[in-house]
Motif scaffolding. Structure first.
Motif, PDB file in Angstrom:
ATOM      1  N   ILE A 250       2.239  -9.580   9.010  1.00 32.99           N
ATOM      2  CA  ILE A 250       3.171  -9.937   7.945  1.00 32.99           C
ATOM      3  C   ILE A 250       2.395 -10.080   6.642  1.00 32.99           C
ATOM      4  CG2 ILE A 250       4.856 -11.645   7.163  1.00 32.99           C
ATOM      5  CD1 ILE A 250       5.271 -12.394  10.084  1.00 32.99           C
ATOM      6  N   PRO A 251       2.853  -9.459   5.567  1.00 31.81           N
ATOM      7  CA  PRO A 251       2.093  -9.523   4.308  1.00 31.81           C
ATOM      8  C   PRO A 251       1.839 -10.956   3.848  1.00 31.81           C
ATOM      9  CG  PRO A 251       3.853  -7.896   4.183  1.00 31.81           C
ATOM     10  CD  PRO A 251       4.049  -8.639   5.465  1.00 31.81           C
ATOM     11  N   GLY A 252       0.638 -11.195   3.325  1.00 28.25           N
ATOM     12  CA  GLY A 252       0.277 -12.518   2.840  1.00 28.25           C
ATOM     13  C   GLY A 252      -0.153 -13.423   3.978  1.00 28.25           C
ATOM     14  N   ASN A 253      -0.637 -14.591   3.646  1.00 25.50           N
ATOM     15  CA  ASN A 253      -0.989 -15.587   4.644  1.00 25.50           C
ATOM     16  C   ASN A 253      -0.737 -16.975   4.077  1.00 25.50           C
ATOM     17  OD1 ASN A 253      -3.515 -16.660   3.352  1.00 25.50           O
ATOM     18  ND2 ASN A 253      -4.211 -14.549   3.683  1.00 25.50           N
ATOM     19  N   PRO A 254      -0.679 -17.984   4.922  1.00 25.32           N
ATOM     20  CA  PRO A 254      -0.328 -19.333   4.445  1.00 25.32           C
ATOM     21  C   PRO A 254      -1.327 -19.896   3.450  1.00 25.32           C
ATOM     22  CG  PRO A 254      -1.082 -19.388   6.728  1.00 25.32           C
ATOM     23  CD  PRO A 254      -0.872 -17.954   6.384  1.00 25.32           C
ATOM     24  N   ILE A 255      -2.591 -19.481   3.533  1.00 29.73           N
ATOM     25  CA  ILE A 255      -3.590 -19.993   2.611  1.00 29.73           C
ATOM     26  C   ILE A 255      -3.288 -19.538   1.184  1.00 29.73           C
ATOM     27  CG2 ILE A 255      -6.035 -20.012   2.031  1.00 29.73           C
ATOM     28  CD1 ILE A 255      -5.301 -21.563   4.555  1.00 29.73           C
ATOM     29  N   GLU A 256      -2.849 -18.293   1.022  1.00 27.84           N
ATOM     30  CA  GLU A 256      -2.498 -17.796  -0.302  1.00 27.84           C
ATOM     31  C   GLU A 256      -1.358 -18.606  -0.913  1.00 27.84           C
ATOM     32  OE1 GLU A 256      -1.592 -13.706   0.136  1.00 27.84           O
ATOM     33  OE2 GLU A 256      -3.674 -13.063   0.336  1.00 27.84           O
ATOM     34  N   ARG A 257      -0.388 -18.957  -0.091  1.00 25.26           N
ATOM     35  CA  ARG A 257       0.759 -19.719  -0.606  1.00 25.26           C
ATOM     36  C   ARG A 257       0.353 -21.141  -0.983  1.00 25.26           C
ATOM     37  NH1 ARG A 257       4.308 -22.963   1.899  1.00 25.26           N
ATOM     38  NH2 ARG A 257       3.471 -22.381   3.949  1.00 25.26           N
ATOM     39  N   MET A 258      -0.527 -21.740  -0.180  1.00 27.08           N
ATOM     40  CA  MET A 258      -0.917 -23.124  -0.428  1.00 27.08           C
ATOM     41  C   MET A 258      -1.906 -23.261  -1.580  1.00 27.08           C
ATOM     42  SD  MET A 258      -1.199 -24.821   3.392  1.00 27.08           S
ATOM     43  CE  MET A 258      -2.327 -23.578   4.025  1.00 27.08           C
ATOM     44  N   THR A 259      -2.603 -22.166  -1.904  1.00 27.68           N
ATOM     45  CA  THR A 259      -3.644 -22.240  -2.942  1.00 27.68           C
ATOM     46  C   THR A 259      -3.321 -21.383  -4.151  1.00 27.68           C
ATOM     47  OG1 THR A 259      -4.902 -20.437  -1.888  1.00 27.68           O
ATOM     48  CG2 THR A 259      -5.407 -22.689  -1.193  1.00 27.68           C
ATOM     49  N   GLU A 260      -2.050 -21.018  -4.328  1.00 31.68           N
ATOM     50  CA  GLU A 260      -1.692 -20.095  -5.397  1.00 31.68           C
ATOM     51  C   GLU A 260      -1.930 -20.678  -6.789  1.00 31.68           C
ATOM     52  OE1 GLU A 260       2.354 -19.111  -4.886  1.00 31.68           O
ATOM     53  OE2 GLU A 260       3.092 -21.178  -4.945  1.00 31.68           O
ATOM     54  N   GLU A 261      -1.948 -22.006  -6.927  1.00 28.61           N
ATOM     55  CA  GLU A 261      -2.158 -22.628  -8.224  1.00 28.61           C
ATOM     56  C   GLU A 261      -3.625 -22.981  -8.473  1.00 28.61           C
ATOM     57  OE1 GLU A 261       0.410 -25.953  -8.604  1.00 28.61           O
ATOM     58  OE2 GLU A 261       2.256 -24.770  -8.464  1.00 28.61           O
ATOM     59  N   LEU A 262      -4.491 -22.708  -7.501  1.00 25.51           N
ATOM     60  CA  LEU A 262      -5.905 -23.023  -7.645  1.00 25.51           C
ATOM     61  C   LEU A 262      -6.646 -21.846  -8.290  1.00 25.51           C
ATOM     62  CD1 LEU A 262      -6.604 -24.698  -4.174  1.00 25.51           C
ATOM     63  CD2 LEU A 262      -6.137 -25.828  -6.364  1.00 25.51           C
ATOM     64  N   PRO A 263      -7.841 -22.108  -8.838  1.00 28.60           N
ATOM     65  CA  PRO A 263      -8.637 -21.002  -9.413  1.00 28.60           C
ATOM     66  C   PRO A 263      -8.986 -19.962  -8.361  1.00 28.60           C
ATOM     67  CG  PRO A 263      -9.486 -23.141 -10.116  1.00 28.60           C
ATOM     68  CD  PRO A 263      -8.455 -23.417  -9.071  1.00 28.60           C
ATOM     69  N   GLU A 264      -9.250 -18.754  -8.814  1.00 28.61           N
ATOM     70  CA  GLU A 264      -9.517 -17.636  -7.913  1.00 28.61           C
ATOM     71  C   GLU A 264     -10.706 -17.922  -7.005  1.00 28.61           C
ATOM     72  OE1 GLU A 264      -9.131 -13.926  -6.128  1.00 28.61           O
ATOM     73  OE2 GLU A 264      -7.772 -15.016  -7.460  1.00 28.61           O
ATOM     74  N   GLN A 265     -11.766 -18.493  -7.541  1.00 34.06           N
ATOM     75  CA  GLN A 265     -12.953 -18.763  -6.739  1.00 34.06           C
ATOM     76  C   GLN A 265     -12.662 -19.777  -5.635  1.00 34.06           C
ATOM     77  OE1 GLN A 265     -15.750 -17.134  -6.968  1.00 34.06           O
ATOM     78  NE2 GLN A 265     -16.732 -18.276  -5.323  1.00 34.06           N
ATOM     79  N   THR A 266     -11.847 -20.773  -5.956  1.00 33.20           N
ATOM     80  CA  THR A 266     -11.482 -21.788  -4.957  1.00 33.20           C
ATOM     81  C   THR A 266     -10.646 -21.172  -3.853  1.00 33.20           C
ATOM     82  OG1 THR A 266     -11.496 -23.475  -6.700  1.00 33.20           O
ATOM     83  CG2 THR A 266     -10.424 -24.040  -4.626  1.00 33.20           C
TER      84      THR A 266
END
Length: 309
Positions: free
Chosen positions: A30-46
């Motif tokens: 399934i496209p995407g993963n839960p980590i992307e959703r939970m960290t979408e407001e964090l900086p790219e490096q984080t």
């Protein structure tokens, strides 16, 4: 018998491997993963660091290999992605007994009264008791369990005040959800038992037993019941595993802290580790129950012989 059991266990392990592999691959396709959703407001490096921590930056084949390595060599199902710091194995160990108790009570109630009602309907075929049991069976099959739950809550808890409406902790709290959950199995087992009994009653060996002067109780216990119960055992095996996965809605309605709420939330939140852990748990129960059913066949009906061939 030992050869047969070992062979069935081997097939079960192979089936479990296939189920786990398919589940692992499907939820990650399934496209995407839960980590992307939970960290979408964090900086790219984080975000990259968090994904690396959970291994989501690795190719699928590497994630698959790491999953089996942790499962086989460390017996580790991982931590929940939604509930940080909570291990999946601890969640199952803490909350599965609650769902198991609820489901076991419902299954015991449904099987006991379903078999009893089925026998009763068969012996009074075409009469008022038979029609009553068939009406109850149709009602139990066609009406969802959550409707029975709402009716039981309204009449027994709100109107009459006999039992608590929600919660968990005492035997009184288990009665209403177990009864609501048992209506479906009760109806199904009653219909099967009635049909099986009617088939057995028409057999020649029943007439022979009656001609020899055997008592009605002996005929029922030795001939009718044992020959009619075998298909019920077939249904009972998968139902044992379903006691953990079939009570999700009932647990929500009665505010029961069981495993069902975690399974539902893990699917909606795409909590990969929790989904995998509960899939392994329920699939293992299902496969083991089928092995036990095959063994019970030979114990219930001596005509069934198990051999290595």
């Amino acid at each position: 018998m030992i050869t047969f059991i070992l062979k069935r266990i081997g097939y079960g392990i192979l089936t479990l491997f296939i189920v786990i592999s398919i589940t692992f691959i499907l939820i990650r396709l399934i496209p995407g993963n839960p980590i992307e959703r939970m960290t979408e407001e964090l900086p790219e490096q984080t975000r990259l660091q968090v994904q690396e921590q959970y291994g989501f930056n690795e190719p699928l084949r590497v994630q698959y290999k790491n999953f089996w390595r942790d499962l086989i060599f460390e017996q580790d199902l991982g931590e929940s992605l939604t509930y940080r710091g909570r291990k999946v194995s601890d969640t199952i160990a803490n909350y599965a007994p609650i769902s198991g108790r609820l489901g076991a009570q419902a299954l015991l109630f449904g099987v006991s009264f379903g078999v009893l009602f089925g026998l009763f309907a068969a012996f009074f075929r075409g009469k008022v008791p038979d029609y009553g049991v068939m009406f109850l069976s149709i009602l139990g099959i066609s009406v969802p369990s959550f409707v029975f739950a709402a009716l039981l809550q309204y009449f027994l808890a709100i109107q009459w005040g006999l039992l608590p409406i929600t919660g968990w902790g005492t035997l009184q709290h288990t009665f209403l959800p177990s009864l609501a959950l048992a209506m479906g199995p009760l109806a199904k087992y009653a219909r099967y038992m009635r049909a099986n009994c009617l088939d057995v009653l028409n057999q020649d060996y029943i007439l022979t037993a009656q001609a020899k002067g055997a008592s009605q109780f002996r005929i029922i216990r030795k001939h009718i019941f044992r020959n009619s119960i075998l298909p019920i055992v077939t249904l009972l095996g998968p139902q044992v595993a379903m006691i953990f996965s079939g009570s999700f809605v009932i647990e929500r309605i009665f505010s029961i802290p069981g495993l069902g709420s975690y399974f539902v939330s893990s699917v909606t939140d795409r909590d990969y580790t929790m989904i995998m852990g509960q899939t392994i748990f329920i699939a293992s129960l299902y496969i083991m129950s089928l092995v036990v059913v095959d063994i019970l066949y030979a114990l219930i009906d001596p005509r069934i012989k198990i051999s290595g061939s």
